[in-house]
Design a protein around this motif. Sequence first.
Motif, PDB file in Angstrom:
ATOM      1  N   PRO A 244       0.880  -1.191   0.058  1.00 48.38           N
ATOM      2  CA  PRO A 244      -0.271  -0.028   0.059  1.00 48.38           C
ATOM      3  C   PRO A 244       0.936   1.221   0.026  1.00 48.38           C
ATOM      4  N   HIS A 245       2.067   1.312   0.373  1.00 49.67           N
ATOM      5  CA  HIS A 245       2.996   2.308   0.447  1.00 49.67           C
ATOM      6  C   HIS A 245       3.967   2.461  -0.609  1.00 49.67           C
ATOM      7  N   VAL A 246       3.673   1.694  -1.694  1.00 54.00           N
ATOM      8  CA  VAL A 246       4.633   1.536  -2.945  1.00 54.00           C
ATOM      9  C   VAL A 246       3.837   1.963  -4.078  1.00 54.00           C
ATOM     10  N   TYR A 247       4.029   2.976  -4.851  1.00 54.75           N
ATOM     11  CA  TYR A 247       3.247   3.405  -5.893  1.00 54.75           C
ATOM     12  C   TYR A 247       3.953   3.370  -7.315  1.00 54.75           C
ATOM     13  N   ALA A 248       3.393   2.556  -8.154  1.00 54.52           N
ATOM     14  CA  ALA A 248       3.795   2.263  -9.536  1.00 54.52           C
ATOM     15  C   ALA A 248       3.194   3.275 -10.408  1.00 54.52           C
ATOM     16  N   LEU A 249       4.036   4.302 -10.991  1.00 53.62           N
ATOM     17  CA  LEU A 249       3.342   5.598 -11.782  1.00 53.62           C
ATOM     18  C   LEU A 249       3.689   5.258 -13.275  1.00 53.62           C
ATOM     19  N   ASP A 250       4.571   4.243 -13.793  1.00 56.81           N
ATOM     20  CA  ASP A 250       4.357   4.230 -15.337  1.00 56.81           C
ATOM     21  C   ASP A 250       3.593   3.464 -15.694  1.00 56.81           C
ATOM     22  N   THR A 251       2.405   4.069 -16.479  1.00 57.25           N
ATOM     23  CA  THR A 251       1.173   3.029 -16.927  1.00 57.25           C
ATOM     24  C   THR A 251       1.245   2.906 -18.544  1.00 57.25           C
ATOM     25  N   GLY A 252       2.299   3.378 -18.971  1.00 60.07           N
ATOM     26  CA  GLY A 252       2.684   2.945 -20.476  1.00 60.07           C
ATOM     27  C   GLY A 252       2.210   3.701 -21.521  1.00 60.07           C
ATOM     28  N   CYS A 253       2.307   5.285 -21.212  1.00 61.66           N
ATOM     29  CA  CYS A 253       1.793   6.124 -22.486  1.00 61.66           C
ATOM     30  C   CYS A 253       2.568   5.874 -23.634  1.00 61.66           C
ATOM     31  N   VAL A 254       3.879   5.727 -23.586  1.00 61.90           N
ATOM     32  CA  VAL A 254       4.643   5.430 -25.027  1.00 61.90           C
ATOM     33  C   VAL A 254       4.288   4.323 -25.576  1.00 61.90           C
ATOM     34  N   TRP A 255       3.475   3.245 -25.077  1.00 66.28           N
ATOM     35  CA  TRP A 255       3.101   1.979 -25.641  1.00 66.28           C
ATOM     36  C   TRP A 255       1.645   2.050 -25.820  1.00 66.28           C
ATOM     37  N   GLY A 256       1.296   3.407 -25.829  1.00 64.22           N
ATOM     38  CA  GLY A 256      -0.301   3.541 -26.370  1.00 64.22           C
ATOM     39  C   GLY A 256      -1.284   3.541 -25.379  1.00 64.22           C
ATOM     40  N   ARG A 257      -0.907   3.406 -24.038  1.00 67.65           N
ATOM     41  CA  ARG A 257      -1.807   3.440 -22.904  1.00 67.65           C
ATOM     42  C   ARG A 257      -1.954   4.884 -22.287  1.00 67.65           C
ATOM     43  N   GLU A 258      -1.781   4.922 -21.072  1.00 69.95           N
ATOM     44  CA  GLU A 258      -1.879   6.106 -20.228  1.00 69.95           C
ATOM     45  C   GLU A 258      -0.934   6.822 -19.589  1.00 69.95           C
ATOM     46  N   LEU A 259      -0.778   8.052 -19.447  1.00 67.18           N
ATOM     47  CA  LEU A 259       0.241   8.852 -18.734  1.00 67.18           C
ATOM     48  C   LEU A 259      -0.227   9.115 -17.395  1.00 67.18           C
ATOM     49  N   THR A 260       0.025   8.955 -16.308  1.00 68.52           N
ATOM     50  CA  THR A 260      -0.568   8.953 -14.979  1.00 68.52           C
ATOM     51  C   THR A 260       0.034   9.747 -14.137  1.00 68.52           C
ATOM     52  N   MET A 261      -0.439  10.493 -13.468  1.00 67.18           N
ATOM     53  CA  MET A 261       0.127  11.359 -12.289  1.00 67.18           C
ATOM     54  C   MET A 261      -0.779  11.268 -11.147  1.00 67.18           C
ATOM     55  N   HIS A 267      -3.283  11.563  -2.789  1.00 68.85           N
ATOM     56  CA  HIS A 267      -2.979  10.291  -3.400  1.00 68.85           C
ATOM     57  C   HIS A 267      -4.088  10.285  -4.777  1.00 68.85           C
ATOM     58  N   LYS A 268      -4.573  11.027  -5.163  1.00 68.79           N
ATOM     59  CA  LYS A 268      -5.799  10.988  -6.050  1.00 68.79           C
ATOM     60  C   LYS A 268      -4.884  10.880  -7.529  1.00 68.79           C
ATOM     61  N   LEU A 269      -5.404   9.991  -8.378  1.00 67.36           N
ATOM     62  CA  LEU A 269      -4.865   9.873  -9.776  1.00 67.36           C
ATOM     63  C   LEU A 269      -5.499  10.544 -10.753  1.00 67.36           C
ATOM     64  N   PHE A 270      -4.603  10.914 -11.687  1.00 67.25           N
ATOM     65  CA  PHE A 270      -5.185  11.731 -12.963  1.00 67.25           C
ATOM     66  C   PHE A 270      -4.448  11.062 -14.091  1.00 67.25           C
ATOM     67  N   SER A 271      -5.307  10.808 -15.145  1.00 73.35           N
ATOM     68  CA  SER A 271      -4.516  10.322 -16.393  1.00 73.35           C
ATOM     69  C   SER A 271      -5.114  10.774 -17.545  1.00 73.35           C
ATOM     70  N   VAL A 272      -4.366  10.533 -18.591  1.00 73.51           N
ATOM     71  CA  VAL A 272      -4.829  10.934 -20.134  1.00 73.51           C
ATOM     72  C   VAL A 272      -4.280   9.789 -21.005  1.00 73.51           C
TER      73      VAL A 272
END
Length: 272
Positions: A244-261, A267-272
């Motif tokens: 629960p205290h380890v946050y993975a932020l790479d969600t593969g935008c460069v592979w056609g998925r999302e950029l996450t912040m 700890h609210k997530l935002f993605s495009v």
Amino acid sequence: MSTYVIGDIQGCYKPLRKLLKSVDFQPGRDALWCVGDLINRGPKSLDTLRYLRDIDDATEIVLGNHDLHFLALYYDCAPDSIGRHTLDALLTAPDCGDLADWLRHKPLVHYDCLQTSKGIQHYLMVHAGVAPQWTLQKTLNLAAEVELTLQGPDFRKFLSKMYGNKPARWRDEVTGYRRLRLITNYLTRLRFCNAKGKMDFEMKEGASKAPEGFRPWFEYEQLTPQTNILFGHWAALQGVTSKPHVYALDTGCVWGRELTMMRLDDHKLFSV
């Protein structure tokens, strides 16, 4: 003021600006933390670096393996067998030297304490991971060894020596450029390791695909729950870890998925 941490951008400049616009990010008011791999593989590495340099006072950036590779290419220290991917426009830009010098002076880890809606929270940001044997202070100290070398007069020799998978396990007695390579590999390339810290560099799929005898590095780390760990590098995790205290932020935008912040206050997530 809000502090945001963003996953691997990798030259995806338009999604970066769109994501920041969606939260009304203001450089004079807000802060942006970047988990590394700012560039390479995406279409706009040059624009990405120029923008982040322009808002430098509002950012905290750690280096990823692709950022280090760019530095090795620019300073003519990379092996001939390693490709340039999508870096040609950056490498031939008239301000490439200034951008490289700016990037070379960025750290490999960032640690800070923030007042949030959950109280005071401790955060360690790293591109890939940490070895099972490392405490928070040891992580900071070892990262500093690499940073001092990268920012010092012998940085070209380090860049030429950083490539390679050996040694693959942490030992305090390792010295010289082998030690610096080992530290760099943990901080910028780690995915799977065993309980003794031996790294596997072949498997790049999700956590369920661990090679026999290996597990995701965050199942061994000793820093949480006192310290929240923010990292990127591992798009196949799809933003999910087992802790629960380890946050993975790479969600593969460069592979056609999302950029996450993530907004660190809540700890609210935002993605495009």
